[in-house]
Design a protein around this motif. Structure first.
Motif, PDB file in Angstrom:
ATOM      1  N   GLY A  73      -8.738  10.023  -3.748  1.00  0.00           N
ATOM      2  CA  GLY A  73      -8.005  11.174  -3.242  1.00  0.00           C
ATOM      3  C   GLY A  73      -8.765  11.920  -2.166  1.00  0.00           C
ATOM      4  N   THR A  74      -7.994  12.519  -1.254  1.00  0.00           N
ATOM      5  CA  THR A  74      -8.564  13.350  -0.202  1.00  0.00           C
ATOM      6  C   THR A  74      -7.687  14.594  -0.082  1.00  0.00           C
ATOM      7  N   LEU A  75      -8.322  15.754   0.011  1.00  0.00           N
ATOM      8  CA  LEU A  75      -7.606  17.020  -0.028  1.00  0.00           C
ATOM      9  C   LEU A  75      -7.109  17.413   1.350  1.00  0.00           C
ATOM     10  N   GLU A 133       3.676  23.420   2.317  1.00  0.00           N
ATOM     11  CA  GLU A 133       4.163  22.628   1.176  1.00  0.00           C
ATOM     12  C   GLU A 133       3.551  21.228   1.132  1.00  0.00           C
ATOM     13  N   ASP A 134       2.898  20.825   2.203  1.00  0.00           N
ATOM     14  CA  ASP A 134       2.219  19.525   2.234  1.00  0.00           C
ATOM     15  C   ASP A 134       0.807  19.606   1.642  1.00  0.00           C
ATOM     16  N   THR A 135       0.355  20.790   1.289  1.00  0.00           N
ATOM     17  CA  THR A 135      -0.960  20.950   0.695  1.00  0.00           C
ATOM     18  C   THR A 135      -1.036  20.206  -0.628  1.00  0.00           C
ATOM     19  N   ALA A 136      -1.993  19.297  -0.731  1.00  0.00           N
ATOM     20  CA  ALA A 136      -2.117  18.465  -1.936  1.00  0.00           C
ATOM     21  C   ALA A 136      -3.341  17.576  -1.795  1.00  0.00           C
ATOM     22  N   VAL A 137      -3.687  16.955  -2.900  1.00  0.00           N
ATOM     23  CA  VAL A 137      -4.634  15.841  -2.857  1.00  0.00           C
ATOM     24  C   VAL A 137      -3.812  14.577  -2.622  1.00  0.00           C
ATOM     25  N   TYR A 138      -4.195  13.832  -1.611  1.00  0.00           N
ATOM     26  CA  TYR A 138      -3.472  12.617  -1.240  1.00  0.00           C
ATOM     27  C   TYR A 138      -4.243  11.400  -1.736  1.00  0.00           C
ATOM     28  N   MET A 143       0.843  -1.195   0.000  1.00  0.00           N
ATOM     29  CA  MET A 143       0.000   0.000   0.000  1.00  0.00           C
ATOM     30  C   MET A 143       0.876   1.242   0.000  1.00  0.00           C
ATOM     31  N   GLY A 144       0.480   2.202  -0.803  1.00  0.00           N
ATOM     32  CA  GLY A 144       1.253   3.430  -0.905  1.00  0.00           C
ATOM     33  C   GLY A 144       0.379   4.662  -0.808  1.00  0.00           C
ATOM     34  N   TRP A 145       1.034   5.761  -0.470  1.00  0.00           N
ATOM     35  CA  TRP A 145       0.392   7.073  -0.491  1.00  0.00           C
ATOM     36  C   TRP A 145       1.186   7.969  -1.451  1.00  0.00           C
ATOM     37  N   PHE A 146       0.455   8.672  -2.281  1.00  0.00           N
ATOM     38  CA  PHE A 146       1.022   9.654  -3.200  1.00  0.00           C
ATOM     39  C   PHE A 146       0.259  10.954  -3.009  1.00  0.00           C
ATOM     40  N   ARG A 147       0.819  12.032  -3.516  1.00  0.00           N
ATOM     41  CA  ARG A 147       0.115  13.314  -3.430  1.00  0.00           C
ATOM     42  C   ARG A 147       0.370  14.133  -4.685  1.00  0.00           C
TER      43      ARG A 147
END
Length: 121
Positions: free
Chosen positions: A114-116, A88-93, A33-37
């Protein structure tokens, strides 16, 4: 497998959030399982990944020491605990599932919606 990410929101710099990704299907435990943004106007980037057992993990340098990935195979859920957030962490994850522990997006076969996450300064 179908993935549903949640837990995003608005947080002030220095704050914390925990993202969750719930998976359907009985074979969740076999997947990496991975997380991307993806930040506004930028490409998708790797954040973190965990092996099927949770025994091996990977982190992007930008989040190392601040983010922690974990999984609960009994609940078919993977988490991303995010501390010391900055703008800088602001993103859709996005969460993703694949067969190999990789930092490359194409290695993952299944993606959530995705979650914002928005971090205010």
């Amino acid at each position: 497998v179908q993935l549903q990410a949640s837990g995003g929101g608005l947080v002030q710099a220095g704050g914390s959030l925990r993202l969750s990704c719930a998976a359907s299907g009985r074979t969740f435990s076999r997947y990496v399982m991975g997380w991307f943004r993806q930040a506004p106007g930028k490409g998708r980037e790797f954040v973190s990944a965990t092996s099927w057992s949770g025994g091996s993990t990977r982190y992007a340098d930008s989040v190392k020491g601040r983010f922690t990935i974990s999984r609960d195979n009994a609940k078919n859920t993977v988490y991303l605990q995010m501390n010391s957030l900055n703008p800088e962490d602001t993103a859709v994850y996005y969460c993703a599932a694949g067969d190999y522990l990789s930092t490359n997006g194409p290695a993952y076969d299944y993606w959530g919606q995705g979650t914002l996450v928005t971090v205010s300064s």
